[in-house]
Write an enzyme that holds these catalytic residues in place. Structure first.
Site, PDB file in Angstrom:
ATOM      1  N   SER A 169       0.825  -1.207   0.000  1.00  0.00           N
ATOM      2  CA  SER A 169       0.000   0.000   0.000  1.00  0.00           C
ATOM      3  C   SER A 169       0.858   1.255   0.000  1.00  0.00           C
ATOM      4  O   SER A 169       0.393   2.325  -0.366  1.00  0.00           O
ATOM      5  CB  SER A 169      -0.877   0.041   1.252  1.00  0.00           C
ATOM      6  OG  SER A 169      -1.704  -1.072   1.296  1.00  0.00           O
ATOM      7  N   HIS A 201      -2.073  -3.377  -6.721  1.00  0.00           N
ATOM      8  CA  HIS A 201      -2.668  -3.036  -5.430  1.00  0.00           C
ATOM      9  C   HIS A 201      -4.159  -3.356  -5.407  1.00  0.00           C
ATOM     10  O   HIS A 201      -4.969  -2.631  -5.987  1.00  0.00           O
ATOM     11  CB  HIS A 201      -2.412  -1.548  -5.143  1.00  0.00           C
ATOM     12  CG  HIS A 201      -2.824  -1.106  -3.775  1.00  0.00           C
ATOM     13  ND1 HIS A 201      -3.535   0.044  -3.543  1.00  0.00           N
ATOM     14  CD2 HIS A 201      -2.639  -1.680  -2.556  1.00  0.00           C
ATOM     15  CE1 HIS A 201      -3.750   0.152  -2.236  1.00  0.00           C
ATOM     16  NE2 HIS A 201      -3.205  -0.863  -1.629  1.00  0.00           N
ATOM     17  N   GLU A 234      -5.156  -1.060  -8.525  1.00  0.00           N
ATOM     18  CA  GLU A 234      -4.234  -0.022  -8.989  1.00  0.00           C
ATOM     19  C   GLU A 234      -2.968  -0.728  -9.483  1.00  0.00           C
ATOM     20  O   GLU A 234      -2.364  -1.499  -8.738  1.00  0.00           O
ATOM     21  CB  GLU A 234      -3.858   0.930  -7.843  1.00  0.00           C
ATOM     22  CG  GLU A 234      -4.998   1.827  -7.395  1.00  0.00           C
ATOM     23  CD  GLU A 234      -4.632   2.732  -6.222  1.00  0.00           C
ATOM     24  OE1 GLU A 234      -5.092   3.876  -6.196  1.00  0.00           O
ATOM     25  OE2 GLU A 234      -3.888   2.282  -5.316  1.00  0.00           O
ATOM     26  N   ASN A 277      -5.333   6.339  -1.977  1.00  0.00           N
ATOM     27  CA  ASN A 277      -4.922   6.822  -0.656  1.00  0.00           C
ATOM     28  C   ASN A 277      -4.446   8.267  -0.710  1.00  0.00           C
ATOM     29  O   ASN A 277      -4.567   9.010   0.253  1.00  0.00           O
ATOM     30  CB  ASN A 277      -3.829   5.935  -0.058  1.00  0.00           C
ATOM     31  CG  ASN A 277      -4.412   4.632   0.466  1.00  0.00           C
ATOM     32  OD1 ASN A 277      -5.606   4.551   0.765  1.00  0.00           O
ATOM     33  ND2 ASN A 277      -3.596   3.611   0.562  1.00  0.00           N
TER      34      ASN A 277
END
Ligand SMILES: NC(=O)c1ccc[n+]([C@@H]2O[C@H](COP(=O)([O-])OP(=O)(O)OC[C@H]3O[C@@H](n4cnc5c(N)ncnc54)[C@H](O)[C@@H]3O)[C@@H](O)[C@H]2O)c1
Length: 396
Positions: free
Chosen positions: A123, A144, A156, A195
């Site tokens: 992450s 991801h 991702e 994120n």
């Protein structure tokens, strides 16, 4: 190597993410090797996979024989030798520690065939650094997944500094063959897309609470019932885990400086042992289940300011050539369930309105978080203010 040649996939790490990823691959017909350090962990992982496959059968999404065949395709093991030498692709999902990840990548590199592609589900860590722990950095990329991988649609795909076009194409295509929607993160930046956009949205709300300007219910009721977000901001923070938010916040601060300056409120809660849902308390009390967000607090938080900081970060991603508007929007809708992507929302709201909101907030708080991205200033100066003008992030 193209994705059509992939037959056997190695998943390293059989925890929360790894067992789900292994299941997704097996359900799509791939042979899977699932590696972890202890037999008990693998046993638990296989039980969880069995449980999840049963749920798919109960919901009539797959047939019982399909579930059995998927389970039979997964080979759990604590050793690499004899299992990975003929595999075509690897997905690493071990603990979030660079030293451990580098050891795993180096081991896979030594044993797997030359054509094999190696990916990481990290992450927050550098894909480039993991690639350089191998002799095939051009065949290393980020992949991801979102939690739970069995249900979440988004992946991702991250390009490291050495990743080749061919590798990126194969990883994107494999993601599609797994039934997922890939978005491309063109640079190995911290937070990737989702994120990174969530970060300022959290920070803006955290700082407002910290300064005593709002309470969490006002923010969450407005975001949920007015702006149509699936969860309130504080509710989501508790759900993700405040320890995780604290750690990711540190990584972001290191990468982006004052723009990502952490708000002390999170660390204070973590120090009190309040980690969110998993510990029974965070911003909310979770001891009796999901907190009730009161409907009558709608309208006490300016949801446009949450959008404005998200849009500003989207502008930075485009400015830095990390992602395209379409991929940013897809990522936020599929990764977090937002009703619109930030670029779509910006074009609807008007970029001029977004810019003046950011300028107001910057003047009021002096936090770098609110400083408008030059790309936004540039678009507004050109008259690209959104849908009504015929051009904003998108052309109409
Ligand atoms: N949990 C999430 O929501 C989430 C979402 C996306 C990505 N990620 C990323 O996925 C990765 C795994 O996270 P998780 O939540 O599944 O963690 P987890 O702690 O549930 O699982 C990690 C697993 O790795 C195993 N492991 C540790 N060292 C190992 C080694 N040397 N070889 C093989 N296995 C080893 C552990 O025994 C454990 O089973 C991390 O990089 C994390 O950042 C997590």
């Amino acid at each position: 190597m193209g994705a059509e040649a992939i037959k056997k996939i190695v998943v390293v790490g059989a925890g929360v993410m790894g067992h789900g990823i292994a299941q997704v691959c097996a359900m799509r017909g791939y042979e899977v090797v699932l590696i972890d350090i202890k037999d008990e962990i693998l046993q638990k992982a296989m039980e969880k996979i069995k449980w999840s496959l049963n749920k798919f059968v109960e919901k009539k999404r797959i047939r019982p024989e399909h579930a059995e065949a998927a389970l039979a395709r997964i080979k759990p093991t604590t050793t690499y030798e004899g299992y990975v030498e003929d595999a075509d692709f690897a997905i690493e999902a071990v603990v979030e520690r660079m030293d451990v990840k580098k050891l795993v990548f180096s081991k896979l590199d030594q044993l797997m065939p030359e054509h094999a592609i190696l990916t990481s589900n990290t992450s927050s860590l550098s894909i480039t650094e993991m690639g350089r722990a191998t002799n095939r950095p051009e065949k290393v990329a980020g992949m991801h997944f979102f939690n739970p991988p069995q249900l979440m649609q988004l992946i991702e795909v991250i390009r490291g500094e050495d990743t080749s076009d061919e590798t990126i194409q194969a990883v994107m295509e494999l993601a599609r063959r797994l039934g997922k929607t890939p978005v491309l993160c063109k640079k190995d930046v911290r937070g990737f897309i989702v994120n990174r956009i969530l970060m300022p949205v959290f920070l803006d709300a955290f700082w407002a609470l910290h300064k005593g300007e709002v309470d969490k219910e006002a923010v969450d009721a407005s975001m949920k019932y007015d702006a149509g977000f699936p969860m309130g901001i504080f509710e989501l923070a508790d759900y993700v885990g405040l320890d995780i938010i604290l750690e990711v916040g540190k990584v972001m601060y290191e990468a982006y400086g004052d723009r990502a300056k952490p708000c002390p409120i999170v660390e204070e809660l973590v120090k009190e042992g309040k980690l969110g849902q998993k510990s029974g308390a965070g911003f909310y009390d979770w001891s009796a289940g999901r907190p009730r967000i009161p409907f009558d607090r709608v309208g006490e938080w300016d949801t446009d300011r949450s959008w404005a900081v998200a849009i500003n970060e989207a502008a930075w991603l485009i400015h830095d050539d990390v992602a395209e508007p379409k991929d940013i929007d897809t990522a936020m809708k599929l990764g977090t369930g937002w009703p619109l992507g930030p670029c779509e929302q910006a074009d609807k709201m008007g970029l001029d309105k977004v810019l003046s909101k950011l300028k107001d907030l910057y003047a009021r708080y002096g936090l770098e978080l609110y400083k408008p991205c030059p790309l936004l200033e540039d678009y507004v100066a050109k008259g690209w203010t959104g849908k009504r003008a015929g051009r904003g992030f998108y052309q109409y």
